[in-house]
Enzyme design. Structure first.
Site, mmCIF file in Angstrom:
data_model
loop_
_atom_site.group_PDB
_atom_site.id
_atom_site.type_symbol
_atom_site.label_atom_id
_atom_site.label_comp_id
_atom_site.label_asym_id
_atom_site.label_seq_id
_atom_site.Cartn_x
_atom_site.Cartn_y
_atom_site.Cartn_z
ATOM 1 N N ASP A 234 0.840 -1.265 -0.037
ATOM 2 C CA ASP A 234 -0.023 0.040 0.017
ATOM 3 C C ASP A 234 1.014 1.276 -0.074
ATOM 4 O OD1 ASP A 234 -1.530 2.107 0.672
ATOM 5 O OD2 ASP A 234 -2.441 1.195 2.414
ATOM 6 N N ARG B 82 -10.580 18.031 -14.331
ATOM 7 C CA ARG B 82 -9.287 17.133 -13.805
ATOM 8 C C ARG B 82 -8.419 18.074 -12.834
ATOM 9 N NH1 ARG B 82 -11.779 13.641 -14.935
ATOM 10 N NH2 ARG B 82 -11.889 11.978 -16.282
ATOM 11 N N TYR C 249 -6.343 16.306 -9.937
ATOM 12 C CA TYR C 249 -5.393 15.313 -10.942
ATOM 13 C C TYR C 249 -4.489 15.987 -11.376
ATOM 14 C CZ TYR C 249 -4.156 11.570 -13.909
ATOM 15 O OH TYR C 249 -3.613 10.485 -14.741
ATOM 16 N N LYS D 68 -0.485 15.728 -10.648
ATOM 17 C CA LYS D 68 0.476 15.208 -11.530
ATOM 18 C C LYS D 68 1.422 16.212 -11.874
ATOM 19 C CE LYS D 68 -1.164 11.082 -12.196
ATOM 20 N NZ LYS D 68 -0.245 9.868 -11.309
ATOM 21 N N PRO E 3 -8.735 -0.526 -16.703
ATOM 22 C CA PRO E 3 -10.035 -0.619 -16.192
ATOM 23 C C PRO E 3 -10.488 0.683 -15.296
ATOM 24 C CG PRO E 3 -8.371 -2.431 -15.568
ATOM 25 C CD PRO E 3 -7.743 -1.513 -16.236
ATOM 26 N N SER E 4 -9.736 1.479 -14.749
ATOM 27 C CA SER E 4 -9.989 2.594 -14.320
ATOM 28 C C SER E 4 -10.765 3.741 -15.453
ATOM 29 C CB SER E 4 -9.186 3.505 -13.207
ATOM 30 O OG SER E 4 -8.245 4.016 -14.058
ATOM 31 N N ARG F 176 -14.322 5.583 -15.718
ATOM 32 C CA ARG F 176 -14.437 6.980 -16.007
ATOM 33 C C ARG F 176 -15.576 7.171 -17.040
ATOM 34 N NH1 ARG F 176 -9.293 6.677 -14.317
ATOM 35 N NH2 ARG F 176 -8.120 6.952 -16.156
ATOM 36 N N ARG G 174 -11.326 13.591 -28.550
ATOM 37 C CA ARG G 174 -10.452 14.672 -28.108
ATOM 38 C C ARG G 174 -8.687 14.041 -28.370
ATOM 39 N NH1 ARG G 174 -10.464 14.239 -21.416
ATOM 40 N NH2 ARG G 174 -9.280 12.194 -21.354
HETATM 41 P P1 NAD Z 1 -6.142 1.826 -13.015
HETATM 42 O O1 NAD Z 1 -6.270 3.254 -12.571
HETATM 43 O O2 NAD Z 1 -7.022 1.064 -13.541
HETATM 44 O O3 NAD Z 1 -5.416 0.991 -11.711
HETATM 45 C C1 NAD Z 1 -4.807 1.581 -10.559
HETATM 46 C C2 NAD Z 1 -4.303 0.387 -9.862
HETATM 47 O O4 NAD Z 1 -3.845 1.133 -8.679
HETATM 48 C C3 NAD Z 1 -5.081 -0.820 -9.319
HETATM 49 O O5 NAD Z 1 -4.705 -1.767 -9.459
HETATM 50 C C4 NAD Z 1 -5.307 -0.185 -7.851
HETATM 51 O O6 NAD Z 1 -5.544 -1.444 -6.967
HETATM 52 C C5 NAD Z 1 -3.850 0.492 -7.460
HETATM 53 N N1 NAD Z 1 -3.733 1.135 -6.206
HETATM 54 C C6 NAD Z 1 -4.729 2.063 -5.701
HETATM 55 N N2 NAD Z 1 -4.464 2.577 -4.581
HETATM 56 C C7 NAD Z 1 -3.236 2.018 -4.220
HETATM 57 C C8 NAD Z 1 -2.411 2.022 -3.200
HETATM 58 N N3 NAD Z 1 -2.699 2.791 -2.198
HETATM 59 N N4 NAD Z 1 -1.196 1.242 -3.191
HETATM 60 C C9 NAD Z 1 -0.896 0.589 -4.121
HETATM 61 N N5 NAD Z 1 -1.673 0.459 -5.320
HETATM 62 C C10 NAD Z 1 -2.678 1.189 -5.450
HETATM 63 O O7 NAD Z 1 -4.715 1.887 -13.919
HETATM 64 P P2 NAD Z 1 -4.142 2.936 -14.896
HETATM 65 O O8 NAD Z 1 -5.125 3.802 -15.580
HETATM 66 O O9 NAD Z 1 -3.167 2.137 -15.772
HETATM 67 O O10 NAD Z 1 -3.503 4.048 -14.328
HETATM 68 C C11 NAD Z 1 -2.273 3.784 -13.620
HETATM 69 C C12 NAD Z 1 -1.373 5.157 -13.302
HETATM 70 O O11 NAD Z 1 -1.288 5.837 -14.525
HETATM 71 C C13 NAD Z 1 -2.142 6.133 -12.513
HETATM 72 O O12 NAD Z 1 -1.122 6.883 -11.666
HETATM 73 C C14 NAD Z 1 -2.768 7.024 -13.558
HETATM 74 O O13 NAD Z 1 -2.955 8.229 -12.775
HETATM 75 C C15 NAD Z 1 -1.784 7.288 -14.509
HETATM 76 N N6 NAD Z 1 -2.417 7.625 -15.880
HETATM 77 C C16 NAD Z 1 -3.217 6.870 -16.479
HETATM 78 C C17 NAD Z 1 -3.968 7.099 -17.474
HETATM 79 C C18 NAD Z 1 -4.982 6.651 -18.184
HETATM 80 O O14 NAD Z 1 -5.771 7.281 -19.136
HETATM 81 N N7 NAD Z 1 -5.573 5.393 -17.832
HETATM 82 C C19 NAD Z 1 -3.153 8.440 -18.356
HETATM 83 C C20 NAD Z 1 -2.135 9.095 -17.593
HETATM 84 C C21 NAD Z 1 -1.899 8.669 -16.637
#
Ligand code: NAD
Length: 248
Positions: free
Chosen positions: A58, A143, A146, A150, A182-183, A187, A208
């Site tokens: 965590d 956002r 967020y 970031k 998945p996330s 959204r 977009r």
């Molecule tokens: P996701 O959001 O679908 O999954 C997030 C993962 O984080 C899950 O497996 C969850 O269990 C884990 N998590 C949550 N809280 C946690 C904690 N306290 N400790 C450890 N793990 C934890 O995955 P994603 O969309 O690939 O996003 C991953 C990263 O990439 C994030 O930082 C996100 O902001 C960034 N990001 C995502 C996108 C996008 O469009 N998906 C774009 C730019 C940046």
């Protein structure tokens, strides 16, 4: 011989999305990968694969981070965990801000502080932090929290890079545009509820994107592998944008 043979990597949030794809990609290049997540169920599918060990970690809990880093002794630290809040500055509650800065920013401070002593002893390390195109690079509607977190990731990345540049340790961040995960699907579904149609929400997200599509997590993982490997030995302190031309 893989591009990461002989290196040990710790990935946070490896249970799904970009973290999972990156853990798999780094293992495929010969790294010994320590794939971690707060949700152990999500790691089940990775456990036992070649080159991958899994563990509960965590990132919001300093003791958990310390235990994970000391077990992994990583040469490569990929700080991937993060959360996307929806809303403008007027929607941002103190609790949401505290949560987001803790999960998206302070988590990286914790893991970097835990990993640096081992990296300094070994005289090498590559730290890769997950930022976003939505940061100090571009704004996106709803956002606010967020983007603020970031942007902070870019700042902390540059600061760490400068302080350890002569010690063999590099620190970069990656700034993806929209990536299928998945996330992200959650959204789209949430916007679909607001708009009355999932397909309309999907169209809003995709339209977009100048390339007419979002990224696959594997495309981001390829950049992670590059930054983890010695091929990128001459880059540090950079925000590597990978957004299909969104911010261009
Ligand atoms: P996701 O959001 O679908 O999954 C997030 C993962 O984080 C899950 O497996 C969850 O269990 C884990 N998590 C949550 N809280 C946690 C904690 N306290 N400790 C450890 N793990 C934890 O995955 P994603 O969309 O690939 O996003 C991953 C990263 O990439 C994030 O930082 C996100 O902001 C960034 N990001 C995502 C996108 C996008 O469009 N998906 C774009 C730019 C940046």
């Amino acid at each position: 011989m893989g591009r990461l043979t002989g290196k040990r990597a710790l990935v946070t949030a490896a249970g799904q999305g970009i973290g999972r794809a990156s853990a798999l990609a780094m293992a495929a290049e010969g790294a010994q990968v320590f794939a971690t997540d707060v949700n152990s169920d999500l790691l089940a599918d990775l456990a036992g694969r070649d080159g991958i060990e899994t563990a509960h970690l965590d990132v919001r809990d300093r003791a958990s981070v310390k235990a994970g880093v000391s077990a992994a002794q990583p040469d490569i630290l990929f700080n991937c965990a993060g959360y996307v809040h929806h809303g403008t500055v007027q929607d941002a509650s103190d609790d949401d801000l505290d949560f987001a800065f803790d999960l998206n920013v302070r988590s990286m401070v914790r893991s970097i502080q835990a990993a640096l002593p081992g990296m300094l002893d070994r005289g090498q390390g590559s730290i890769i932090n997950m930022s976003s195109a939505v940061s100090s690079i571009i704004g996106a509607p709803n956002r606010f929290i967020y983007g603020a977190t970031k942007a902070a990731v870019i700042g902390l990345t540059k600061s760490v890079a400068v302080d350890y540049i002569t010690k063999g340790i590099r620190c970069n961040c990656i700034c993806p545009g929209t990536v299928e995960s998945p996330s992200w699907h959650d959204r789209v579904a949430a916007l679909g509820e607001e708009m009355g149609s999932y397909d309309a929400a999907l169209e809003a997200f995709v339209s977009r994107q100048p390339m007419g599509r979002v990224a696959a997590p594997e495309e981001i993982a390829a950049l992670v592998v590059y930054l983890a490997s010695d091929e990128s030995a001459f880059t540090t302190g950079q925000a590597h944008v990978i957004d299909g031309g969104w911010s261009g």
